[in-house]
Write a protein that holds these residues in place. Structure first.
Motif, PDB file in Angstrom:
ATOM      1  N   PRO A 112      48.294  79.135  62.468  1.00 49.62           N
ATOM      2  CA  PRO A 112      46.704  79.286  62.380  1.00 49.62           C
ATOM      3  C   PRO A 112      46.424  79.927  63.991  1.00 49.62           C
ATOM      4  N   SER A 113      45.492  80.739  63.909  1.00 48.01           N
ATOM      5  CA  SER A 113      45.188  81.227  65.332  1.00 48.01           C
ATOM      6  C   SER A 113      44.405  80.213  66.082  1.00 48.01           C
ATOM      7  N   PRO A 114      44.532  80.316  67.327  1.00 49.04           N
ATOM      8  CA  PRO A 114      43.992  79.317  68.358  1.00 49.04           C
ATOM      9  C   PRO A 114      42.451  79.028  67.913  1.00 49.04           C
ATOM     10  N   SER A 115      41.847  80.049  67.772  1.00 45.44           N
ATOM     11  CA  SER A 115      40.385  79.750  67.469  1.00 45.44           C
ATOM     12  C   SER A 115      40.196  79.077  66.199  1.00 45.44           C
ATOM     13  N   ARG A 116      40.758  79.046  65.312  1.00 45.48           N
ATOM     14  CA  ARG A 116      41.008  78.439  64.004  1.00 45.48           C
ATOM     15  C   ARG A 116      41.260  76.909  64.282  1.00 45.48           C
ATOM     16  N   THR A 117      42.059  76.829  65.041  1.00 44.98           N
ATOM     17  CA  THR A 117      42.638  75.510  65.472  1.00 44.98           C
ATOM     18  C   THR A 117      41.564  74.828  66.177  1.00 44.98           C
ATOM     19  N   LEU A 118      41.011  75.303  66.863  1.00 46.31           N
ATOM     20  CA  LEU A 118      39.767  74.741  67.622  1.00 46.31           C
ATOM     21  C   LEU A 118      38.516  74.427  66.795  1.00 46.31           C
ATOM     22  N   GLU A 119      38.144  75.412  65.658  1.00 47.69           N
ATOM     23  CA  GLU A 119      37.250  75.190  64.914  1.00 47.69           C
ATOM     24  C   GLU A 119      37.695  73.733  64.022  1.00 47.69           C
ATOM     25  N   ALA A 120      38.849  73.691  63.525  1.00 41.88           N
ATOM     26  CA  ALA A 120      39.395  72.581  62.773  1.00 41.88           C
ATOM     27  C   ALA A 120      39.187  71.354  63.533  1.00 41.88           C
ATOM     28  N   GLN A 121      39.618  71.090  64.979  1.00 45.00           N
ATOM     29  CA  GLN A 121      39.461  70.294  65.792  1.00 45.00           C
ATOM     30  C   GLN A 121      38.029  70.044  65.784  1.00 45.00           C
ATOM     31  N   ALA A 122      37.184  70.705  65.865  1.00 46.82           N
ATOM     32  CA  ALA A 122      35.742  70.442  66.281  1.00 46.82           C
ATOM     33  C   ALA A 122      35.206  69.865  64.704  1.00 46.82           C
ATOM     34  N   GLU A 123      35.596  70.109  63.770  1.00 47.38           N
ATOM     35  CA  GLU A 123      35.077  69.767  62.679  1.00 47.38           C
ATOM     36  C   GLU A 123      35.635  68.285  62.375  1.00 47.38           C
ATOM     37  N   VAL A 124      36.964  68.203  62.555  1.00 44.83           N
ATOM     38  CA  VAL A 124      37.355  66.529  62.830  1.00 44.83           C
ATOM     39  C   VAL A 124      36.592  65.665  63.789  1.00 44.83           C
TER      40      VAL A 124
ATOM     41  N   ALA B 199      33.623  66.044  64.612  1.00 49.47           N
ATOM     42  CA  ALA B 199      32.242  65.910  64.088  1.00 49.47           C
ATOM     43  C   ALA B 199      32.382  64.776  63.010  1.00 49.47           C
ATOM     44  N   ALA B 200      33.566  64.808  62.024  1.00 48.84           N
ATOM     45  CA  ALA B 200      33.627  64.096  60.937  1.00 48.84           C
ATOM     46  C   ALA B 200      33.732  62.728  61.280  1.00 48.84           C
ATOM     47  N   LYS B 201      34.299  62.286  62.684  1.00 47.53           N
ATOM     48  CA  LYS B 201      34.704  61.074  63.131  1.00 47.53           C
ATOM     49  C   LYS B 201      33.292  60.086  62.947  1.00 47.53           C
ATOM     50  N   PHE B 202      32.217  60.584  63.322  1.00 44.86           N
ATOM     51  CA  PHE B 202      31.135  59.793  63.296  1.00 44.86           C
ATOM     52  C   PHE B 202      29.995  59.998  62.322  1.00 44.86           C
ATOM     53  N   ASP B 203      30.448  60.762  61.169  1.00 41.18           N
ATOM     54  CA  ASP B 203      29.713  60.799  60.162  1.00 41.18           C
ATOM     55  C   ASP B 203      29.835  59.730  59.009  1.00 41.18           C
ATOM     56  N   VAL B 204      28.799  58.845  58.867  1.00 42.09           N
ATOM     57  CA  VAL B 204      29.126  57.679  58.092  1.00 42.09           C
ATOM     58  C   VAL B 204      28.441  57.936  56.661  1.00 42.09           C
ATOM     59  N   GLY B 205      28.108  59.207  56.409  1.00 46.37           N
ATOM     60  CA  GLY B 205      27.524  59.449  55.003  1.00 46.37           C
ATOM     61  C   GLY B 205      26.109  59.482  54.808  1.00 46.37           C
TER      62      GLY B 205
END
Length: 131
Positions: free
Chosen positions: A50-62, A64-70
């Protein structure tokens, strides 16, 4: 492109050139077999990593999802508004009590609520070392 291909190391120069062509490797026709093999491996690594920018995007999504309680805010306002209009918590509840809860054989949690009137009464009725 065939479904079953021999490993790159076992391919002939002609087969390696065909793979290089599919991977859009420039000047593949002028390369020796070992150079071609190295260029193909490098191109495959770049293609499938994966490209570094895509890796950073995926890491940002993860992150953000840590604190999403639905749960969603149904009112659409800031959460500070939820506490507006509620009275302040009392300083105590008027009951004298000490609670000791065992956690394990070496530790326990303790908390207490003793009104000021009860503290003053204890100080009046007993010596200070007891309180």
């Amino acid at each position: 492109m065939s479904a079953e291909r021999p490993p790159l190391e076992e391919m002939t120069l002609r087969q390696l050139r065909r793979v290089a062509s599919e991977l859009n490797i420039s000047r593949y026709s002028r390369m020796r077999k070992d150079q071609l093999l190295e260029a193909i491996l490098e191109a495959q690594q770049l293609r499938f990593s994966p490209s570094p920018s895509r890796t950073l995007e995926a890491q940002a999504e993860v992150e953000a999802a840590k604190f999403d309680v639905g749960q969603t805010d149904r009112q659409g306002g800031p959460l500070v508004v939820v506490d507006e209009g509620l009275p302040d918590l009392p300083a105590g509840y008027g009951d004298s009590r000490i609670v000791l809860m065992p956690r394990d054989p070496q530790w326990a949690y303790a908390y207490w609520d003793i009104p000021n009137e009860h503290k003053e009464e204890c100080l009046r009725n007993a010596d200070e070392s007891w309180c």
